[in-house]
Write a protein that holds these residues in place. Sequence first.
Motif, PDB file in Angstrom:
ATOM      1  N   PRO A  12       0.829  -1.208   0.000  1.00 53.69           N
ATOM      2  CA  PRO A  12       0.000   0.000   0.000  1.00 53.69           C
ATOM      3  C   PRO A  12       0.865   1.261   0.000  1.00 53.69           C
ATOM      4  CG  PRO A  12      -0.732  -1.553   1.685  1.00 53.69           C
ATOM      5  CD  PRO A  12       0.576  -2.065   1.163  1.00 53.69           C
ATOM      6  N   GLU A  13       0.387   2.268  -0.669  1.00 57.26           N
ATOM      7  CA  GLU A  13       1.086   3.552  -0.699  1.00 57.26           C
ATOM      8  C   GLU A  13       0.997   4.200   0.684  1.00 57.26           C
ATOM      9  OE1 GLU A  13       3.369   6.393  -2.666  1.00 57.26           O
ATOM     10  OE2 GLU A  13       2.622   4.464  -3.417  1.00 57.26           O
ATOM     11  N   PRO A  14       2.130   4.636   1.264  1.00 57.24           N
ATOM     12  CA  PRO A  14       2.073   5.274   2.580  1.00 57.24           C
ATOM     13  C   PRO A  14       1.187   6.518   2.567  1.00 57.24           C
ATOM     14  CG  PRO A  14       4.335   4.719   2.001  1.00 57.24           C
ATOM     15  CD  PRO A  14       3.511   4.509   0.761  1.00 57.24           C
ATOM     16  N   SER A  19      -4.782  13.606  12.417  1.00 52.59           N
ATOM     17  CA  SER A  19      -5.357  13.684  13.758  1.00 52.59           C
ATOM     18  C   SER A  19      -6.233  12.486  14.087  1.00 52.59           C
ATOM     19  CB  SER A  19      -6.162  14.976  13.899  1.00 52.59           C
ATOM     20  OG  SER A  19      -6.778  15.058  15.157  1.00 52.59           O
ATOM     21  N   GLY A  20      -7.070  12.058  13.125  1.00 55.53           N
ATOM     22  CA  GLY A  20      -8.003  10.969  13.402  1.00 55.53           C
ATOM     23  C   GLY A  20      -7.514   9.594  13.025  1.00 55.53           C
ATOM     24  N   THR A  21      -6.252   9.461  12.645  1.00 54.53           N
ATOM     25  CA  THR A  21      -5.733   8.167  12.207  1.00 54.53           C
ATOM     26  C   THR A  21      -5.634   7.188  13.375  1.00 54.53           C
ATOM     27  OG1 THR A  21      -4.426   9.232  10.463  1.00 54.53           O
ATOM     28  CG2 THR A  21      -3.804   6.986  11.088  1.00 54.53           C
ATOM     29  N   GLU A  22      -6.166   5.988  13.185  1.00 56.94           N
ATOM     30  CA  GLU A  22      -6.008   4.914  14.173  1.00 56.94           C
ATOM     31  C   GLU A  22      -5.265   3.775  13.488  1.00 56.94           C
ATOM     32  OE1 GLU A  22      -9.036   3.644  17.283  1.00 56.94           O
ATOM     33  OE2 GLU A  22      -9.133   1.938  15.889  1.00 56.94           O
ATOM     34  N   LEU A  23      -4.047   3.512  13.928  1.00 56.81           N
ATOM     35  CA  LEU A  23      -3.205   2.490  13.319  1.00 56.81           C
ATOM     36  C   LEU A  23      -3.526   1.122  13.916  1.00 56.81           C
ATOM     37  CD1 LEU A  23       0.179   4.450  13.232  1.00 56.81           C
ATOM     38  CD2 LEU A  23      -1.552   4.220  11.426  1.00 56.81           C
ATOM     39  N   PRO A  24      -3.121   0.048  13.238  1.00 59.51           N
ATOM     40  CA  PRO A  24      -3.450  -1.300  13.723  1.00 59.51           C
ATOM     41  C   PRO A  24      -2.891  -1.571  15.123  1.00 59.51           C
ATOM     42  CG  PRO A  24      -2.682  -1.381  11.449  1.00 59.51           C
ATOM     43  CD  PRO A  24      -2.430   0.012  11.931  1.00 59.51           C
ATOM     44  N   ALA A  25      -3.687  -2.211  15.933  1.00 69.61           N
ATOM     45  CA  ALA A  25      -3.289  -2.614  17.288  1.00 69.61           C
ATOM     46  C   ALA A  25      -4.279  -3.652  17.782  1.00 69.61           C
ATOM     47  CB  ALA A  25      -3.261  -1.419  18.236  1.00 69.61           C
ATOM     48  N   ARG A  26      -3.885  -4.364  18.806  1.00 69.41           N
ATOM     49  CA  ARG A  26      -4.805  -5.281  19.487  1.00 69.41           C
ATOM     50  C   ARG A  26      -5.431  -4.507  20.641  1.00 69.41           C
ATOM     51  NH1 ARG A  26      -3.155  -9.410  23.180  1.00 69.41           N
ATOM     52  NH2 ARG A  26      -1.029  -9.025  22.445  1.00 69.41           N
ATOM     53  N   THR A 250       5.761   9.620  10.308  1.00 70.92           N
ATOM     54  CA  THR A 250       4.588  10.459  10.095  1.00 70.92           C
ATOM     55  C   THR A 250       3.704   9.928   8.972  1.00 70.92           C
ATOM     56  OG1 THR A 250       5.805  11.892   8.567  1.00 70.92           O
ATOM     57  CG2 THR A 250       5.780  12.504  10.907  1.00 70.92           C
ATOM     58  N   ARG A 251       4.109   8.777   8.397  1.00 74.17           N
ATOM     59  CA  ARG A 251       3.314   8.143   7.338  1.00 74.17           C
ATOM     60  C   ARG A 251       3.161   6.655   7.646  1.00 74.17           C
ATOM     61  NH1 ARG A 251       2.798  11.765   3.231  1.00 74.17           N
ATOM     62  NH2 ARG A 251       2.057  10.219   1.735  1.00 74.17           N
ATOM     63  N   TRP A 252       2.078   6.057   7.149  1.00 72.51           N
ATOM     64  CA  TRP A 252       1.793   4.635   7.376  1.00 72.51           C
ATOM     65  C   TRP A 252       1.261   4.026   6.085  1.00 72.51           C
ATOM     66  CZ3 TRP A 252       2.728   1.206  11.129  1.00 72.51           C
ATOM     67  CH2 TRP A 252       2.060  -0.031  11.046  1.00 72.51           C
ATOM     68  N   PRO A 253       1.682   2.798   5.722  1.00 68.94           N
ATOM     69  CA  PRO A 253       2.698   2.006   6.420  1.00 68.94           C
ATOM     70  C   PRO A 253       4.083   2.585   6.230  1.00 68.94           C
ATOM     71  CG  PRO A 253       2.039   0.921   4.392  1.00 68.94           C
ATOM     72  CD  PRO A 253       1.128   2.103   4.536  1.00 68.94           C
ATOM     73  N   VAL A 254       4.967   2.269   7.186  1.00 70.85           N
ATOM     74  CA  VAL A 254       6.314   2.832   7.155  1.00 70.85           C
ATOM     75  C   VAL A 254       7.204   1.943   6.299  1.00 70.85           C
ATOM     76  CG1 VAL A 254       6.035   3.977   9.339  1.00 70.85           C
ATOM     77  CG2 VAL A 254       6.906   1.646   9.315  1.00 70.85           C
TER      78      VAL A 254
END
Length: 254
Positions: A12-14, A19-26, A250-254
């Motif tokens: 995927p393109e980073p 502000s509202g970004t929620e990254l993957p987590a358990r 500051t970007r995802w995925p890194v």
Amino acid sequence: MTEQTQSEQNRPEPVEIRSGTELPARRTDIELVTDDHLTLVGELAEPLERPARGTIVTLHPLPTAQGFMDSHVLKKAAARLPALADIAVQRFNFRSVSSPRGTSEGVFGDGVSEGFDLRAAVSDVVERGLPTPWLVGWSFGTEVILKHALEHVRAGRVAGVVLLSPPLHRTTDEELAAWTGAGVPVVALVPEHDDFLQPDAARARFAVAPDIRVEPVEGAKHLWVGERYVRIVLDRIADLVVPGSAPLPTRWPV
């Protein structure tokens, strides 16, 4: 086309972390039971596919001024740090406080009975076998730490402390002085334009506890509004808890 090239092509393109970004987590809903028999609601966010390399227990701003576990810096810590720095983030509502997660039992204790809440939170992460936690308090949360956390530091159950925008309204000089020689890092991030305690006044108040490091943050205000200031705070927390992990991507995925 080589296998490596195909893999890179499918990646995927980073995208910029906003502000509202929620990254993957358990993410696990938790309940904390205090020594005075109250149930507090909260959440534990852990790295998705790796063990945590560090842990933070967060303590939110003043309940009577709309502080809760979703206060924005703490919510963003839980949204980003598990993925970006392998840090487990525990958030909870102090007694009497409501959020979308639910309502914690009890009544507001003005920083006194909230010591039971802190003890329950620290016990929870210790019992889960997570890395020894850092405490991260914001505003009112710093008062609870300064009043009640030394017992956990001395018991080896706390690795360090971060104080965000400490107002020192409820903390006495005697309570501050008791932190001298605590044996763990204690860092106060003080906004240049804080509404309650600015850097020069903070240095004067914290002088009775010379081991506490006061770090002014240029341009910031008490509420840390603005992505620039959120990133400053999260970078500093991450680098204290897992040295070398900042600056955070500051970007995802890194």
